[in-house]
Scaffold this active site. Sequence first.
Site, short mmCIF file in Angstrom:
data_model
loop_
_atom_site.label_atom_id
_atom_site.label_comp_id
_atom_site.label_asym_id
_atom_site.label_seq_id
_atom_site.Cartn_x
_atom_site.Cartn_y
_atom_site.Cartn_z
CG HIS A 83 -24.22 66.14 -25.23
ND1 HIS A 83 -25.25 66.81 -25.86
CD2 HIS A 83 -23.83 66.92 -24.19
CE1 HIS A 83 -25.47 67.97 -25.22
NE2 HIS A 83 -24.61 68.05 -24.22
NE ARG A 139 -24.43 66.02 -19.14
CZ ARG A 139 -24.38 67.13 -19.82
NH1 ARG A 139 -23.56 67.25 -20.83
NH2 ARG A 139 -25.14 68.14 -19.48
NE ARG A 197 -19.48 69.26 -21.88
CZ ARG A 197 -20.73 69.72 -21.87
NH1 ARG A 197 -21.03 70.88 -21.29
NH2 ARG A 197 -21.69 69.03 -22.46
CD GLU A 243 -27.26 71.58 -16.91
OE1 GLU A 243 -27.33 70.76 -17.81
OE2 GLU A 243 -26.73 72.69 -17.03
CG HIS A 286 -27.17 64.75 -22.61
ND1 HIS A 286 -28.31 64.36 -21.94
CD2 HIS A 286 -26.93 66.03 -22.22
CE1 HIS A 286 -28.74 65.37 -21.18
NE2 HIS A 286 -27.91 66.40 -21.33
#
Length: 533
Positions: free
Chosen positions: A348, A287, A383, A118, A241
Amino acid sequence: MKKFDFLVLGSGIAGLTFALRVAPRSSVAILTKKNRAESNTNYAQGGIASVTGKDDSFELHVRDTLEAGAGMCREDVVRAIVEEGPARIRDLIQLGMEFTESGARADDGSRVLDLTREGGHSRRRILHARDMTGHEIERTLLAAIARQPSIRIFENHMAIDLVTRHKLGQAGTNACLGAYVLDNETSQVEIFSARVTVLATGGCGKVYLYTTNPDIATGDGVAMAYRAGAPIANMEFIQFHPTCLYHPKAKSFLISEAVRGEGGVLKNLAGEEFMETVHPMKSLAPRDIVARAIDSEMKRSGADHVVLDITHKPAKEIIRRFPNIYQTCLRHGMDITREPIPVVPAAHYQCGGVVTDLNGATGLEGLYALGEVACTGLHGANRLASNSLLEALVCSHRAAEKILSSIPPENTGAIRAWQSGSAANADELVVVSHNWDEIRRLMWDYVGIVRTNKRLQRAQKRVANLQEEIHEYYWNFKVTPDLLELRNIATVAELIIRCALQRPESRGLHENLDHPRPDPQWACRDTVVRKIG
Ligand code: FAD
Ligand code: SIN
């Protein structure tokens, strides 16, 4: 009054993991707002980040986490959580969790688990159960809970506020003694008293108009802890997100970052791969960077979405790897093996929260906070993907071990009954739903991916006005779940704005056009808010 050794508020990964660890030796009540599986955990798709691959190391996972966190992570916390990850994954497997296997065998003949990638990860290190990891976690933990007779789950029970010594007018150090709880079926408010209360109430995505989160995510834990006097930090770091499905009928459906991890590419409506020039990791950049790039691409082109294209992969592979995403999109008339998926960023994850140490201890005696509601220092300003399930597993285990080594004494004092208005109000529904919408829209418009001082100040004034109105309602009328959630999202909105105004720089998820660069003086400086008096 109901009395337990442990009162756990929340039945996601954090609450259930903690309850299982303390249960054999204690009585535990788990309270949950809706049914037991309804939680952010249940919708987690991508997986759990943990070092198990041959080409991976703790050092690399730590480095990726620090890099994503943009100078705000606590390195000691990152290291501890990363290093404890593999042991906690083994615990889950022992409980019956079925991770997806790669099909290969290790040298000792054992099955090798599949690892996906990811954003921000330099290695394949995400363990997953296809694209329904959270559902499998809830299934596993709830099955284990059902085998523990000392645990009682109270569904449709919503914690309203924490009971504290100071609120009861008692002198001495403040401490949490339990919670006032609304039973949604009887509409009665009950007292739950406990030696230790654990907030495991998850995040606050519903504070924003567009979110990947389910309806339970209204920031209740942060709001309750704040009202009880516990310090809250870094609420400005709300993670958006990059890829939520853009479809008028799809409410909050996430398109996992793992789709990009397996080769999906972001494009604008002209078919250009706009991430090429933004970051060396392109569509798999951290992200905050991807969400901002999409936001700016949409503003530049005037389009209301971008697309995620995985059509170059064999259809069979896509359907096997992402069955939930494939089927859901198909229900909305889109075949993702043939056409690109329309996506937009959406709120998110809450990187800040109730300040805790690695063992979940908060600034208030008798109160612990675990999972998304907590701010441990792992995530910093952004994060790293799939680190939150890991954090919840590790910290819940650590909290249980720590508390069991010296269980606090039982509360013996009386707790006075809940007092509030008793009038039911016919107007309430319309006012509550109007105020809900207003807060969520103004947070999206003024406190979203890109902020300015003026927008933040404007939002602050509006939230303060709404809070006055909510306050009046709260004390005069009978409490209902909607009113309680409205009060909580207003409090969380206030805290996000106050933290954002405290940070005069742009860093990680907090982008302020009036302070466009990071200020080295603010690296590792938390924005802490605390209710006085
Ligand atoms: P939750 O799982 O949200 O549980 C909160 C619980 O608290 C619920 O049971 C709720 O009913 C209860 N509750 C809330 N308020 C009250 C109240 N007042 N009274 C009583 N009960 C209350 N993270 C990853 O690491 N990997 C992923 O792949 C991933 N995918 C995600 C996909 C989606 C769509 C979403 C929304 C999140 C994802 N995340 C992922 C984030 C991760 O799922 C959450 O951070 C994590 O599950 C939070 O767990 P938790 O136990 O802290 O809270
Ligand atoms: C996802 O599957 O993209 C979500 C992962 C996460 O939030 O960590």
